[in-house]
Design an enzyme around this catalytic site. Structure first.
Site, mmCIF file in Angstrom:
data_model
loop_
_atom_site.group_PDB
_atom_site.id
_atom_site.type_symbol
_atom_site.label_atom_id
_atom_site.label_comp_id
_atom_site.label_asym_id
_atom_site.label_seq_id
_atom_site.Cartn_x
_atom_site.Cartn_y
_atom_site.Cartn_z
ATOM 1 N N GLY A 23 48.983 41.992 35.459
ATOM 2 C CA GLY A 23 47.647 42.423 35.864
ATOM 3 C C GLY A 23 46.705 41.282 36.202
ATOM 4 N N HIS A 38 41.075 19.901 4.647
ATOM 5 C CA HIS A 38 40.114 18.860 5.010
ATOM 6 C C HIS A 38 40.829 17.702 5.685
ATOM 7 C CE1 HIS A 38 36.576 16.325 4.762
ATOM 8 N NE2 HIS A 38 37.347 15.367 4.275
ATOM 9 N N VAL A 66 19.532 35.899 44.369
ATOM 10 C CA VAL A 66 19.889 35.562 45.743
ATOM 11 C C VAL A 66 19.435 36.732 46.606
ATOM 12 C CG1 VAL A 66 21.829 35.241 47.306
ATOM 13 C CG2 VAL A 66 21.837 34.130 45.070
ATOM 14 N N ALA A 87 29.916 35.963 40.896
ATOM 15 C CA ALA A 87 30.465 36.374 39.593
ATOM 16 C C ALA A 87 29.383 37.124 38.840
ATOM 17 C CB ALA A 87 30.930 35.149 38.817
ATOM 18 N N GLY A 144 25.457 33.750 35.701
ATOM 19 C CA GLY A 144 25.635 32.810 34.575
ATOM 20 C C GLY A 144 26.308 33.482 33.404
ATOM 21 N N GLY A 145 27.340 34.295 33.703
ATOM 22 C CA GLY A 145 28.111 34.949 32.637
ATOM 23 C C GLY A 145 29.415 34.197 32.400
ATOM 24 N N ALA A 147 40.900 41.167 27.549
ATOM 25 C CA ALA A 147 42.330 41.453 27.529
ATOM 26 C C ALA A 147 42.821 41.899 26.151
ATOM 27 C CB ALA A 147 43.098 40.214 27.978
ATOM 28 N N LYS A 195 42.233 29.665 32.305
ATOM 29 C CA LYS A 195 42.372 28.769 31.151
ATOM 30 C C LYS A 195 43.240 27.560 31.493
ATOM 31 C CE LYS A 195 39.840 31.123 30.089
ATOM 32 N NZ LYS A 195 39.229 32.407 30.508
HETATM 33 P P1 FAD Z 1 44.182 44.582 34.660
HETATM 34 O O1 FAD Z 1 44.641 43.362 33.967
HETATM 35 O O2 FAD Z 1 43.102 44.515 35.628
HETATM 36 O O3 FAD Z 1 45.429 45.322 35.214
HETATM 37 C C1 FAD Z 1 45.315 46.475 35.986
HETATM 38 C C2 FAD Z 1 46.557 46.625 36.828
HETATM 39 O O4 FAD Z 1 46.525 47.923 37.408
HETATM 40 C C3 FAD Z 1 46.655 45.635 37.974
HETATM 41 O O5 FAD Z 1 47.925 45.008 37.961
HETATM 42 C C4 FAD Z 1 46.480 46.505 39.235
HETATM 43 O O6 FAD Z 1 47.262 46.040 40.308
HETATM 44 C C5 FAD Z 1 46.987 47.834 38.734
HETATM 45 N N1 FAD Z 1 46.432 49.000 39.448
HETATM 46 C C6 FAD Z 1 45.142 49.290 39.708
HETATM 47 N N2 FAD Z 1 45.035 50.484 40.331
HETATM 48 C C7 FAD Z 1 46.301 50.956 40.474
HETATM 49 C C8 FAD Z 1 46.858 52.136 41.022
HETATM 50 N N3 FAD Z 1 46.106 53.099 41.553
HETATM 51 N N4 FAD Z 1 48.206 52.284 41.009
HETATM 52 C C9 FAD Z 1 49.003 51.330 40.475
HETATM 53 N N5 FAD Z 1 48.524 50.197 39.919
HETATM 54 C C10 FAD Z 1 47.197 50.012 39.920
HETATM 55 N N6 FAD Z 1 39.710 38.420 29.175
HETATM 56 C C11 FAD Z 1 39.971 37.802 27.997
HETATM 57 O O7 FAD Z 1 40.146 38.490 26.986
HETATM 58 N N7 FAD Z 1 40.044 36.440 27.903
HETATM 59 C C12 FAD Z 1 39.857 35.652 28.984
HETATM 60 O O8 FAD Z 1 39.941 34.430 28.870
HETATM 61 C C13 FAD Z 1 39.579 36.264 30.240
HETATM 62 N N8 FAD Z 1 39.377 35.516 31.335
HETATM 63 C C14 FAD Z 1 39.148 36.144 32.528
HETATM 64 C C15 FAD Z 1 38.928 35.345 33.651
HETATM 65 C C16 FAD Z 1 38.673 35.944 34.866
HETATM 66 C C17 FAD Z 1 38.451 35.077 36.088
HETATM 67 C C18 FAD Z 1 38.656 37.362 34.976
HETATM 68 C C19 FAD Z 1 38.407 38.020 36.307
HETATM 69 C C20 FAD Z 1 38.851 38.150 33.873
HETATM 70 C C21 FAD Z 1 39.092 37.543 32.628
HETATM 71 N N9 FAD Z 1 39.288 38.298 31.483
HETATM 72 C C22 FAD Z 1 39.518 37.676 30.283
HETATM 73 C C23 FAD Z 1 39.279 39.773 31.517
HETATM 74 C C24 FAD Z 1 40.724 40.296 31.548
HETATM 75 O O9 FAD Z 1 41.389 39.784 32.685
HETATM 76 C C25 FAD Z 1 40.717 41.809 31.578
HETATM 77 O O10 FAD Z 1 39.948 42.292 30.493
HETATM 78 C C26 FAD Z 1 42.120 42.353 31.464
HETATM 79 O O11 FAD Z 1 42.931 41.905 32.513
HETATM 80 C C27 FAD Z 1 42.089 43.880 31.472
HETATM 81 O O12 FAD Z 1 43.377 44.377 31.383
HETATM 82 P P2 FAD Z 1 43.725 45.819 31.985
HETATM 83 O O13 FAD Z 1 45.142 46.077 31.595
HETATM 84 O O14 FAD Z 1 42.697 46.788 31.614
HETATM 85 O O15 FAD Z 1 43.620 45.664 33.554
HETATM 86 P P1 NAD Z 2 29.312 38.827 33.179
HETATM 87 O O1 NAD Z 2 28.811 40.183 32.924
HETATM 88 O O2 NAD Z 2 29.872 38.028 32.071
HETATM 89 O O3 NAD Z 2 28.147 37.938 33.824
HETATM 90 C C1 NAD Z 2 27.509 38.309 34.991
HETATM 91 C C2 NAD Z 2 26.220 37.507 35.062
HETATM 92 O O4 NAD Z 2 25.673 37.660 36.346
HETATM 93 C C3 NAD Z 2 25.173 37.966 34.059
HETATM 94 O O5 NAD Z 2 24.653 36.851 33.415
HETATM 95 C C4 NAD Z 2 24.131 38.660 34.938
HETATM 96 O O6 NAD Z 2 22.829 38.597 34.414
HETATM 97 C C5 NAD Z 2 24.288 37.885 36.210
HETATM 98 N N1 NAD Z 2 23.862 38.610 37.406
HETATM 99 C C6 NAD Z 2 24.074 39.916 37.717
HETATM 100 N N2 NAD Z 2 23.577 40.193 38.934
HETATM 101 C C7 NAD Z 2 23.063 39.036 39.409
HETATM 102 C C8 NAD Z 2 22.413 38.681 40.611
HETATM 103 N N3 NAD Z 2 22.202 39.582 41.580
HETATM 104 N N4 NAD Z 2 22.011 37.405 40.768
HETATM 105 C C9 NAD Z 2 22.213 36.478 39.803
HETATM 106 N N5 NAD Z 2 22.826 36.772 38.630
HETATM 107 C C10 NAD Z 2 23.245 38.030 38.444
HETATM 108 O O7 NAD Z 2 30.353 38.995 34.383
HETATM 109 P P2 NAD Z 2 31.411 37.991 34.984
HETATM 110 O O8 NAD Z 2 31.089 36.588 34.649
HETATM 111 O O9 NAD Z 2 31.550 38.387 36.414
HETATM 112 O O10 NAD Z 2 32.729 38.397 34.221
HETATM 113 C C11 NAD Z 2 33.166 39.757 34.266
HETATM 114 C C12 NAD Z 2 33.840 40.135 32.985
HETATM 115 O O11 NAD Z 2 35.137 39.550 32.923
HETATM 116 C C13 NAD Z 2 33.141 39.622 31.733
HETATM 117 O O12 NAD Z 2 32.083 40.453 31.350
HETATM 118 C C14 NAD Z 2 34.260 39.661 30.735
HETATM 119 O O13 NAD Z 2 34.401 40.972 30.262
HETATM 120 C C15 NAD Z 2 35.465 39.279 31.575
HETATM 121 N N6 NAD Z 2 35.759 37.836 31.428
HETATM 122 C C16 NAD Z 2 36.061 37.368 30.192
HETATM 123 C C17 NAD Z 2 36.334 36.020 30.015
HETATM 124 C C18 NAD Z 2 36.669 35.521 28.636
HETATM 125 O O14 NAD Z 2 36.978 36.342 27.779
HETATM 126 N N7 NAD Z 2 36.614 34.227 28.384
HETATM 127 C C19 NAD Z 2 36.295 35.151 31.079
HETATM 128 C C20 NAD Z 2 35.972 35.658 32.341
HETATM 129 C C21 NAD Z 2 35.710 37.009 32.502
#
Ligand code: FAD
Ligand code: NAD
Length: 464
Positions: free
Chosen positions: A46, A445, A242, A270, A186-187, A321, A57
């Site tokens: 996914g 420690h 923006v 983002a 800034g998330g 995740a 990471k």
């Molecule tokens: P996904 O991982 O999104 O998987 C969904 C799957 O469903 C995909 O493979 C997609 O192709 C498939 N799918 C969708 N629709 C259909 C359909 N109709 N038919 C068949 N298949 C379909 N979370 C953390 O906990 N730690 C982190 O460090 C972290 N870093 C992140 C960094 C980034 C840049 C991003 C974008 C997210 C990050 N996340 C992190 C969030 C994390 O990736 C998600 O919370 C997690 O992947 C969710 O898992 P999921 O199984 O719900 O969905």
């Molecule tokens: P986020 O919700 O963490 O942050 C979005 C940020 O964008 C917020 O600070 C919000 O105030 C700001 N924002 C919203 N609209 C805006 C606008 N028009 N102009 C300027 N700023 C605006 O969302 P994300 O960073 O896109 O990440 C999405 C999700 O993915 C996270 O909420 C998290 O669940 C997951 N994620 C998790 C990790 C991790 O666990 N380390 C890493 C990456 C992503």
């Protein structure tokens, strides 16, 4: 169903092969249920594996290495200027990190007898899925688990299609290291990927519409990160939106509310993620979707349709995740008739920046908003022996406890290794440990984990 199609029958059809989907499928198979996963990419992992947690990471690890090498100069160690081999870096990320884990997941699926089929799944009714892939297929199921994840939210009011504007998936591809990068949001993503690009050499400007980075996160924890990012990024504009993006030559001209237009080579949007629930045929079932597009589930991951369960980002916040994985396992166990529930007290959160931030359970602010009295203790890492040996005394550890019982209700930490450190606090909150328990547990420690003990000690001393 097309005439002549043969519908296959399974116990459980899992839609989506991300952490929610594959955890559910593996557990279903372990519990003796015939299980098929339908994933649009015909692979397990996914967003987390291919465009989220893992690649981000991996790149953050590289950024941390570069930062350490730079800091080493203060200790008298000189390695010279870093030379970045982008091809080698991309290959390492794609093959040695993502590819290796993907092969591992495929092997686990095979060993457990979980079949993965490629195609987009669309529900035809509460017991039938149509798979639109290379070949069309119809699957009849006793139960389905929807785990279709989420997708990046669009920037409201701004429309532009440009090769210079990217979402997190594009940014993780690391096509180049632009000279001037604008990060909108800034998330989690804005700060993590902004850190990557700034360390690799981009001049990063970050725009956040609220009055602080990581809105909603404890300000004591955000402070040290905000100070570091002020140095790392070229500029951080808070309370800024923006208003327009225009394609301009080899980049983008950006209009910011209340500021002069500025040119950037690339823009990373983002601003959050949205559940991926559209186009799934949910209207043919009794599944309920809320106003934000999330599938509504109860604590057993059941939707309103008795045959359909859901797990992960598609069920809404927090989109993490590890939450998806736990929900997937709960859904599988409930389907198998086990008494499972998603009754976890905490879902820890980690922002993998430098310093890292991590927290779980009740925060000081949430307690204040709820009018709940709490005792709070902070421990500055200036007093930590281990932090001193690492040259990282910029950290802080924080505990929130119930003033009457001393039960640990919440915890937060900022500093290197915070993502690992939070595990102990999560266990403490999950098991209703007392501050005394944490204070009287012998912590090795010198370690950063001692800071939990030190923080708890200040609370227990005050209680006597
Ligand atoms: P996904 O991982 O999104 O998987 C969904 C799957 O469903 C995909 O493979 C997609 O192709 C498939 N799918 C969708 N629709 C259909 C359909 N109709 N038919 C068949 N298949 C379909 N979370 C953390 O906990 N730690 C982190 O460090 C972290 N870093 C992140 C960094 C980034 C840049 C991003 C974008 C997210 C990050 N996340 C992190 C969030 C994390 O990736 C998600 O919370 C997690 O992947 C969710 O898992 P999921 O199984 O719900 O969905
Ligand atoms: P986020 O919700 O963490 O942050 C979005 C940020 O964008 C917020 O600070 C919000 O105030 C700001 N924002 C919203 N609209 C805006 C606008 N028009 N102009 C300027 N700023 C605006 O969302 P994300 O960073 O896109 O990440 C999405 C999700 O993915 C996270 O909420 C998290 O669940 C997951 N994620 C998790 C990790 C991790 O666990 N380390 C890493 C990456 C992503």
């Amino acid at each position: 169903m097309v005439m002549g199609d043969l519908a296959r029958e399974v116990d459980v059809a899992v839609v989506g092969g991300g952490p929610g989907g594959y955890s559910a499928a593996f557990r279903c198979a372990e519990l003796g249920l015939e299980t098929v996963v339908v994933d649009a990419g015909e692979r397990l992992g996914g967003a987390c594996l291919y465009a989220g947690c893992i690649p981000s990471k991996a790149l953050l690890h590289v950024a941390a290495l570069m930062h350490e090498v730079e800091r080493a100069r203060e200790l008298g160690l000189h390695y010279g200027e870093p030379r970045l081999g982008l091809d080698a870096l991309r290959t390492w990320k794609a093959e040695r990190v993502v590819g290796k884990l993907a092969r591992g997941l495929a092997a686990v699926a095979k060993s457990k007898g979980v079949e993965v089929t490629g195609g987009r799944a669309v529900l035809e009714d509460s017991r039938t899925l149509r798979v639109e892939g290379v070949r069309m297929e119809t699957i009849r199921f006793k139960h389905a688990i929807i785990a279709t994840g989420s997708r990046p939210a669009a920037l409201p009011g701004v429309t532009i299609v440009s090769e210079h504007v990217m979402d997190s998936t594009g940014a993780l591809e690391l096509a180049d290291v632009p000279e001037r990068l604008l990060v909108i949001g800034g998330g989690y993503i804005g700060l993590e990927l902004g850190t990557v690009y700034a360390t690799l050499g981009s001049r990063v400007t970050l725009v956040e519409m609220t009055d602080g980075l990581l809105p909603g996160v404890d300000r004591d924890l955000v402070g040290p990160l905000a100070r570091r990012l002020e140095n790392l990024f070229a500029a951080v504009h808070l309370n800024t939106k923006v208003t327009a993006l225009h394609e301009s030559g080899a980049g983008v001209l950006v209009e910011l509310e209340g500021r002069d237009a500025e040119a950037f080579d690339r823009v990373l949007v983002a601003v959050g993620r949205q559940p991926q629930s559209a186009g799934l045929g949910l209207e043919t079932t009794r599944v309920r979707v809320d106003g934000r597009g999330s599938l509504v589930v109860d604590d057993r991951c059941r939707t309103d349709d008795p045959h359909i369960y859901a797990a992960g980002d598609v069920t809404g916040e927090p989109m993490l995740a590890h939450r998806a994985m736990r929900q997937g396992k709960v859904a599988a166990e409930v389907i198998a008739g086990r008494p499972a529930a998603f009754d976890n007290v905490v879902v820890p959160a980690v922002v993998f920046t430098d310093p890292e931030l991590a927290w779980c359970g009740l925060t000081e602010r949430l307690a204040e908003e709820a009018g709940r009295p709490v005792k709070v203790a902070r421990f500055s890492w200036t007093a930590s022996g281990r932090a001193a040996t690492l040259g990282r005394t910029d950290g802080l550890t924080k505990l929130v406890v119930d003033p009457e019982s001393g039960v640990v209700l919440g915890a937060g930490v900022v500093g290197p290794g915070a993502g690992e450190l939070i595990a102990e606090a999560a266990l403490a909150v999950e098991t209703s440990a007392l501050a005394e328990d944490v204070a009287s547990t012998i912590h090795a420690h010198p370690t950063l984990s001692e800071s939990w003990m030190e923080t708890a000690e200040t609370l227990t001393l005050r209680r006597r």
